[in-house]
Motif scaffolding. Sequence first.
Motif, short mmCIF file in Angstrom:
data_model
loop_
_atom_site.label_atom_id
_atom_site.label_comp_id
_atom_site.label_asym_id
_atom_site.label_seq_id
_atom_site.Cartn_x
_atom_site.Cartn_y
_atom_site.Cartn_z
N ARG A 1 81.72 20.77 13.87
CA ARG A 1 81.20 21.93 14.60
C ARG A 1 79.68 21.98 14.64
NH1 ARG A 1 85.75 26.47 13.17
NH2 ARG A 1 87.21 25.59 14.66
N ASN B 1 77.68 19.41 14.96
CA ASN B 1 77.12 18.43 15.90
C ASN B 1 76.97 19.06 17.28
OD1 ASN B 1 77.24 16.72 13.80
ND2 ASN B 1 78.66 15.25 14.74
N PRO B 2 76.18 18.43 18.16
CA PRO B 2 76.10 18.96 19.52
C PRO B 2 77.44 18.84 20.26
CG PRO B 2 74.71 16.99 19.26
CD PRO B 2 75.27 17.29 17.92
N LEU B 3 77.60 19.68 21.26
CA LEU B 3 78.87 19.78 22.00
C LEU B 3 79.34 18.44 22.54
CD1 LEU B 3 81.04 21.57 23.47
CD2 LEU B 3 79.50 21.54 25.43
N ASP C 1 83.42 18.11 19.23
CA ASP C 1 82.27 18.50 18.42
C ASP C 1 81.63 19.74 19.02
OD1 ASP C 1 82.22 16.31 16.57
OD2 ASP C 1 81.43 15.05 18.18
N GLY C 2 80.93 20.52 18.18
CA GLY C 2 80.09 21.60 18.64
C GLY C 2 80.79 22.83 19.14
#
Length: 556
Positions: A188, A190-192, A215-216
């Motif tokens: 979560r 990390n970038p999208l 992620d993200g």
Amino acid sequence: FPVENIRNFSIIAHVDHGKSTLADRLLELTGTIDKTKNNKQVLDKLQVERERGITVKAQTASLFHNYEGKQYLLNLIDTPGHVDFSYEVSRSLSACQGVLLVVDANEGIQAQTVANFFLAFEAQLSVIPVINKIDLKNADPERVENQIEKVFDIPSDECIKISAKLGTNVESVLQAVIERIPPPKVHRKNPLRALVFDSTFDHYRGVVANVALFDGVVSKGDKIVSAHTQKTYEVNEVGVLNPNEQPTHKLYAGQVGYLIAGMKDVTEAQIGDTLHLHKQPVEPLPGFKSAKPMVFAGIYPVDQSEYNNLKSAIEKLTLNDSSVTIHRDSSLALGAGWRLGFLGLLHMEVFNQRLEQEYNASVILTTPTVPYKAVLSSSKLIKARRAVQKNMMFIDQNRVMLKYLFPLNEIVVDFYDSLKSLSSGYASFDYEDAGYQTAELVKMDILLNGNTVEELVTVVHKDKAHSIGKAMCERLKDCLPRQLFEIAIQASIGSKIIARETVKAYRKNVLAKCYGGDITRKMKLLKKQAEGKKKLRKIGNIEVPKDTFIKVLKTQ
Ligand code: GTP
């Protein structure tokens, strides 16, 4: 929602083994939909799906379930079962960590059970075998357990035996989803990084993309970029599917939901694309096999004045089905139209039915053909279809799995029907692409009083041209109404005629049965005849009913 309490899963099965019924029970059991309503296949939304009892388009629903004091979020991704739609299955699976493999306790393992299992296996998903319909009189769950152990190497004690219809033991399916399927591996912080695994088009809101977040986080107002097109969009809405869309503030990694961002058509939200935040590029998620059309057919308006209406109907329909390929085409006899590529025959029929039902379009479909690569310069059922046996395996004493290499054109038209009738309904069938092979092929024309019938031009194997040509002429003879003059039906290869039938002349007088009198009755009959004529197509001066082409086709 803590990631360790999220499970993303699909239900896969052979057609009619009860996948949609099980999905309904899971939705009810988790309180996602009301039990008191008559819930029949809630996830099958299209009219064609309900009519034909098949799932065409995958649907998604998020369920909440309490288990041993914890709340879990279970994202169920529905998948179609028919062989034509295995592409939809594989793209849904890429958003999952596990699957429920539903097998009918009476029928046992069938062709699409095997095909779907291997899609899940290749994607390295946990497979939970579910033996359904144990309430049936002829159910033999032990036999099916043994088949599953033998063919898939899954210990028989891992099978869950249920009746989705009666709701028997469905609770333990939810328990197995929680215990046996791992939570998604996500970050979560990390970038999208979001995978587009499906997209639909809505007239008012544009493209609705179904996404799985690896992620993200994504929120309304975020600027996002498609890794595939590099276009930037602003997110207007995000939400979850319960199973209807329910807007939320954010979607977090591990969740599955939808996103609307002003994309104008589904090509902007391609299946398998990765979305990331503006100025925060990420490594795109591995894309998956794109849909590959296997069957091609020309599509033309019955009346050329309908061209623009048909064009807009086709455009709207393909906005929702990116697996159909479109090229403009024209034919001397039929005027301007398109050449469409479909995943299979059922896919083509469903598309045609949706055009008629949802857009009120009246169309002519030409003989479906399969792709050939031509090199220009100056060959029981199985043998007749030019097949080569590759593999054979006994699933148990009563069932055998056979693998053959077939020319695709031998299976696109009526192979499935012949196989079903030869085996009294016991055999089932699935296929995958095995590449191009050389063959001796010829182009065969069908002529009516010397005029080529564009819809019936086919490429056939040289050895079968005579028998196919003869059968098509005979069937045409049966389908063509008599006219005021004689009609010669011929099959030809180049200038060589290989078969011929004749339809004798006849005068159709619709008023013949009206003895004198009733003028309103006469008018009614004449009107009916005029309406009938709209469904006719003129070839030379011969009137051909529209459905003739499809009827003739079935003889090949
Ligand atoms: P597709 O969407 O076409 O792949 O079919 P499906 O696998 O979703 O099958 P569906 O749930 O539509 O069920 C097929 C038929 O089997 C329906 O008539 C159901 O009522 C019936 N059926 C499903 N589960 C059971 C069961 O546990 N027992 C019995 N007797 N019938 C069942």
